[in-house]
Structure formats: C-alpha cells, structure tokens
Scaffold this motif. Structure first.
Motif, mmCIF file in Angstrom:
data_model
loop_
_atom_site.group_PDB
_atom_site.id
_atom_site.type_symbol
_atom_site.label_atom_id
_atom_site.label_comp_id
_atom_site.label_asym_id
_atom_site.label_seq_id
_atom_site.Cartn_x
_atom_site.Cartn_y
_atom_site.Cartn_z
ATOM 1 N N ILE A 1 0.943 -1.307 0.061
ATOM 2 C CA ILE A 1 -0.064 -0.109 -0.083
ATOM 3 C C ILE A 1 0.835 1.253 -0.101
ATOM 4 O O ILE A 1 0.663 2.187 -0.717
ATOM 5 C CB ILE A 1 -1.031 -0.016 1.284
ATOM 6 N N ASP A 2 1.870 1.385 0.809
ATOM 7 C CA ASP A 2 2.789 2.265 0.924
ATOM 8 C C ASP A 2 3.600 2.563 -0.571
ATOM 9 O O ASP A 2 3.502 3.584 -0.982
ATOM 10 C CB ASP A 2 3.854 2.095 1.920
ATOM 11 N N MET A 3 3.865 1.482 -1.042
ATOM 12 C CA MET A 3 4.646 1.508 -2.586
ATOM 13 C C MET A 3 3.653 2.076 -3.433
ATOM 14 O O MET A 3 3.989 2.990 -4.138
ATOM 15 C CB MET A 3 5.268 0.126 -2.973
ATOM 16 N N HIS A 4 2.395 1.710 -3.357
ATOM 17 C CA HIS A 4 1.461 2.251 -4.423
ATOM 18 C C HIS A 4 1.019 3.908 -4.057
ATOM 19 O O HIS A 4 1.103 4.656 -5.104
ATOM 20 C CB HIS A 4 0.086 1.590 -4.377
ATOM 21 N N ARG A 5 1.124 4.233 -3.158
ATOM 22 C CA ARG A 5 0.798 5.555 -2.737
ATOM 23 C C ARG A 5 1.793 6.390 -3.149
ATOM 24 O O ARG A 5 1.794 7.456 -3.970
ATOM 25 C CB ARG A 5 0.582 5.738 -1.041
ATOM 26 N N LEU A 6 3.110 6.088 -2.719
ATOM 27 C CA LEU A 6 4.379 6.750 -3.417
ATOM 28 C C LEU A 6 4.351 6.757 -4.684
ATOM 29 O O LEU A 6 4.665 8.018 -5.371
ATOM 30 C CB LEU A 6 5.718 6.038 -2.640
ATOM 31 N N ARG A 7 4.211 5.633 -5.390
ATOM 32 C CA ARG A 7 4.346 5.692 -7.005
ATOM 33 C C ARG A 7 3.047 6.475 -7.508
ATOM 34 O O ARG A 7 3.414 7.294 -8.344
ATOM 35 C CB ARG A 7 4.169 4.191 -7.513
ATOM 36 N N ALA A 8 2.016 6.733 -6.937
ATOM 37 C CA ALA A 8 0.941 7.400 -7.488
ATOM 38 C C ALA A 8 0.963 8.743 -7.257
ATOM 39 O O ALA A 8 0.720 9.871 -8.014
ATOM 40 C CB ALA A 8 -0.410 7.087 -6.826
ATOM 41 N N GLN A 9 1.862 9.137 -6.204
ATOM 42 C CA GLN A 9 2.110 10.636 -5.675
ATOM 43 C C GLN A 9 3.127 11.019 -6.702
ATOM 44 O O GLN A 9 3.103 12.338 -7.067
ATOM 45 C CB GLN A 9 2.501 10.650 -4.326
ATOM 46 N N ARG A 10 4.054 10.468 -6.992
ATOM 47 C CA ARG A 10 5.342 10.620 -8.042
ATOM 48 C C ARG A 10 4.761 10.590 -9.524
ATOM 49 O O ARG A 10 5.588 11.102 -10.334
ATOM 50 C CB ARG A 10 6.432 9.962 -7.754
ATOM 51 N N GLY A 11 3.673 9.963 -9.673
ATOM 52 C CA GLY A 11 3.006 9.770 -11.067
ATOM 53 C C GLY A 11 3.737 8.601 -11.805
ATOM 54 O O GLY A 11 3.937 8.535 -13.113
#
Length: 99
Positions: free
Chosen positions: A62-72
C-alpha cells in the motif's frame, strides 16, 4: 519448518500479486517484510510470525502504491484507453501523393 515457511512465502507473494504487484515487486516487499520481522526488538511467537509477515508485506505494498501514485510513476492501464488520432501511414502517403 522449512515447508511451512515456503508455503507462507508463496501465500504472501500470491496475495501481493493479486493486488497488482509484479513478481519482482512482490519479492522485494516480502524481503522487506522479512527483514522488519527479523530485526524487530520483540520476538513474536511462531504462530504469529506468518500473520505478521503477511500484514507487513501488504502494508508495504500500500505504501509503495501511494508513493508511486504521488510521484506519477504508476498508471492503471486497465482504466485508460489509448487513442492514436493520427491518420494511418497509408492515408498519409495517399494524401501526400494527391498534393
């Protein structure tokens, strides 16, 4: 004991991949979860170790997904349609010949 961990790791990897992680990401997340469990100052009873590993790996995903989504960096291709509005090559050649 080894068979139990083999099954546990396979279950964790499968759960991560069902949630959209690649095999490589799943391996990385499992390793990170294992390291967190191994370096935890509190020793967990054997029955709780598998649950801890699963929960930690899923939280890391979940943390990885949020980070990647935030970075685009992460795009859900299934929910997008790619459209090429340019004319095809044959149409371009025919148009150029007519001109």
């Amino acid at each position: 004991m080894f068979k139990n961990w083999t099954a546990t790791l396979a279950a964790v990897k499968a759960a991560l991949m069902r949630r959209g992680r690649s095999a490589e990401d799943a391996e990385d997340l499992m390793q990170e979860a294992w390291l967190r469990m191994a370096t935890s100052p509190h020793a967990l009873p054997a029955p709780e170790q598998a649950a801890y590993l699963m929960r930690t790996a899923l939280n890391l995903a979940i943390d990885m997904h949020r980070l990647r989504a935030q970075r685009g960096e992460e795009v859900d291709v299934d929910n997008h349609t790619l459209v090429d509005s340019r004319a095809d090559t044959e149409a371009e050649v025919l148009a150029a010949q007519k001109a």
